[in-house]
Write a protein that holds these residues in place. Structure first.
Motif, short mmCIF file in Angstrom:
data_model
loop_
_atom_site.label_atom_id
_atom_site.label_comp_id
_atom_site.label_asym_id
_atom_site.label_seq_id
_atom_site.Cartn_x
_atom_site.Cartn_y
_atom_site.Cartn_z
N LEU A 185 47.83 44.26 43.69
CA LEU A 185 48.08 42.97 44.35
C LEU A 185 46.85 42.48 45.10
O LEU A 185 46.89 42.21 46.32
N ASP A 186 45.76 42.36 44.38
CA ASP A 186 44.53 41.84 44.98
C ASP A 186 44.57 40.31 44.90
O ASP A 186 43.85 39.69 44.11
N LEU A 187 45.40 39.69 45.73
CA LEU A 187 45.50 38.23 45.74
C LEU A 187 44.28 37.58 46.36
O LEU A 187 44.03 36.39 46.15
N ARG A 188 43.50 38.33 47.10
CA ARG A 188 42.25 37.79 47.64
C ARG A 188 41.29 37.44 46.50
O ARG A 188 40.63 36.40 46.54
N ALA A 189 41.21 38.31 45.48
CA ALA A 189 40.36 38.02 44.33
C ALA A 189 40.86 36.80 43.57
O ALA A 189 40.06 36.02 43.03
N LEU A 190 42.18 36.62 43.52
CA LEU A 190 42.73 35.44 42.85
C LEU A 190 42.34 34.17 43.59
O LEU A 190 42.00 33.15 42.95
N GLU A 191 42.35 34.19 44.91
CA GLU A 191 41.95 33.02 45.68
C GLU A 191 40.47 32.73 45.48
O GLU A 191 40.06 31.56 45.42
#
Length: 423
Positions: A185-191
């Motif tokens: 859940l690396d949502l930081r990379a998605l942002e």
């Protein structure tokens, strides 16, 4: 006489060749006419082509109307700036309006005042209740439809001989985005990926990605209510973070033994650290050690760490009536093979009763400073000892005092540097 006969025979042959060529031309012309007439007749392909042309014409008409509306707003804003004396600002608006529609000055209704909220952003959502990102998403989606009749996620800026990523189908591109998020859940990379272009911004806001992330954190039965979107739920609802580790440092002074002559007594300063690392699937690692984070944090990257003192277990969230989110953790050492006691006729060892030790921890999740959900405050700590032979469980509760300092989150880039599985 013979020569004249030969000449007449040659002329006859040439006449026959010309007649043959004419007949071939007539046949080719007839075949061409027949094919041409068959193409003119209406058929399935004709209907499909007509629909495609009508759709393209309708799309082009909508684009022209949208450009004209945006140019009208810009031109009226320029007129207003010029009347107020801001000539430099007026020139900028005039130039942008003329670039969109060269003859916009002849299509203006000067009795209409410009809408200040729509100038330069005509297609931003008008609903003030919506958040800014939702408006930006709608704006980007509309801008992509204005570029061409065939919707593309992105376009290459520089010509290249290699295949551009825009040639991939949307489904494949979304699968790549799920690999970016990964099972961690690396949502930081998605942002960060959404900052590449407008098309990537739209893909990064795909509700399915955020829904899967929410289900992985709060379980299959969670719903996005009262939040307006899955993304808002993931960002706003209290949760632990997975791209780093929670660390606390405890220091105290302990009195030592008195010297032999009774002249002085030593004092010792003791320092140790507690580490808590959470995983999206409900697993957790806990470690108490005197080693500093610089040497310990890299060894907590994988669940297959070789540190012997690491405790493994699971956690769950609980939101009580006081609207405070609490995290309950149960950890224990990994099960090892039973130790074999050597029998000796000189020394008889009595084996220690088999018992299972587990630690129950209660933490309150809060935010501190600029980061969100980066603080865990101790509210409970106990040790449960269960004897296998009798089934008896002995519970020892520890007093949560100043020795239990809060754990603060520290992001570790190496934890999300690689993707093992997609979301």
């Amino acid at each position: 006489m013979a020569e004249s006969n030969m000449n007449s025979g040659g002329v006859a042959e040439e006449g026959e060749d010309e007649n043959t060529d004419d007949s071939h031309l007539q046949l080719e012309l007839s075949a061409f006419r027949a094919q041409w007439m068959s193409e003119l007749l209406p058929g399935p392909r004709y209907g499909e082509a007509k629909r495609r042309l009508l759709g393209a014409a309708d799309q082009k008409r909508r684009q022209e109307l949208a450009r004209e509306e945006e140019a009208r707003e810009l031109f009226l804003k320029a007129v207003e700036e010029e009347q107020s004396g801001a000539v430099y600002e007026a020139i900028k608006y005039y130039r942008r309006a003329m670039q969109l529609v060269p003859d916009i000055e002849f299509k203006i209704n000067y009795n209409r005042s410009p809408d200040p909220d729509r100038v330069g952003g005509t297609y931003l959502a008008e609903n003030e209740g919506d958040c800014e990102i939702d408006d930006l998403l709608a704006y980007f989606q509309h801008q992509l439809t204005l570029q061409s009749s065939t919707l593309k996620i992105c376009e290459h800026e520089v010509e290249t001989t290699q295949v551009h990523i825009s040639a991939l189908p949307t489904e494949v591109l979304m699968y790549i985005f799920r690999w970016v998020v990964s099972c961690d859940l690396d949502l930081r990379a998605l942002e960060q990926l959404s900052l590449v272009c407008r098309g990537f911004y739209i893909c990064a806001r795909d509700p399915e990605i955020w829904r899967l992330a929410c289900l992985k954190v709060w379980g299959r039965n969670c719903t996005k209510l009262p939040f307006s979107s899955w993304r808002e739920m993931f960002l706003e609802k209290p949760r632990v973070r997975f791209d780093g580790v929670y660390i606390s440092k405890t220091s105290y002074i302990r009195q030592g033994e008195e010297s032999l002559d009774g002249f002085y007594r030593a004092w010792h300063q003791v320092e140790y650290y507690r580490y808590l690392r959470f995983f999206p699937d409900g697993q957790v690692m806990m470690l108490t050690t005197p080693e500093d984070p610089l040497s310990t944090v890299p060894r907590l990257r994988s669940r297959s760490t070789r540190l012997e003192s690491v405790l493994f277990g699971h956690y769950r969230f609980s939101q009580d009536t006081d609207n405070q989110t609490k995290v309950y953790v149960v950890v224990a050492k990994r099960k090892e093979e039973k130790a074999e006691y050597q029998k000796s006729r000189f020394c008889r060892r009595n084996p220690v009763p088999e018992a299972e030790h587990s630690f129950h921890v209660g933490l309150q999740l809060s935010s501190g400073g600029r980061q969100r959900f980066n603080k865990l405050v101790w509210i409970h700590h106990s040790c449960h000892i269960t004897y296998r032979s009798t089934g008896e469980t002995v519970v020892t509760a520890f007093d949560v005092d100043k020795m239990y300092t809060p754990l603060f989150f520290a992001r570790v880039k190496s934890y999300t540097a690689f993707s093992d599985r997609p979301l």
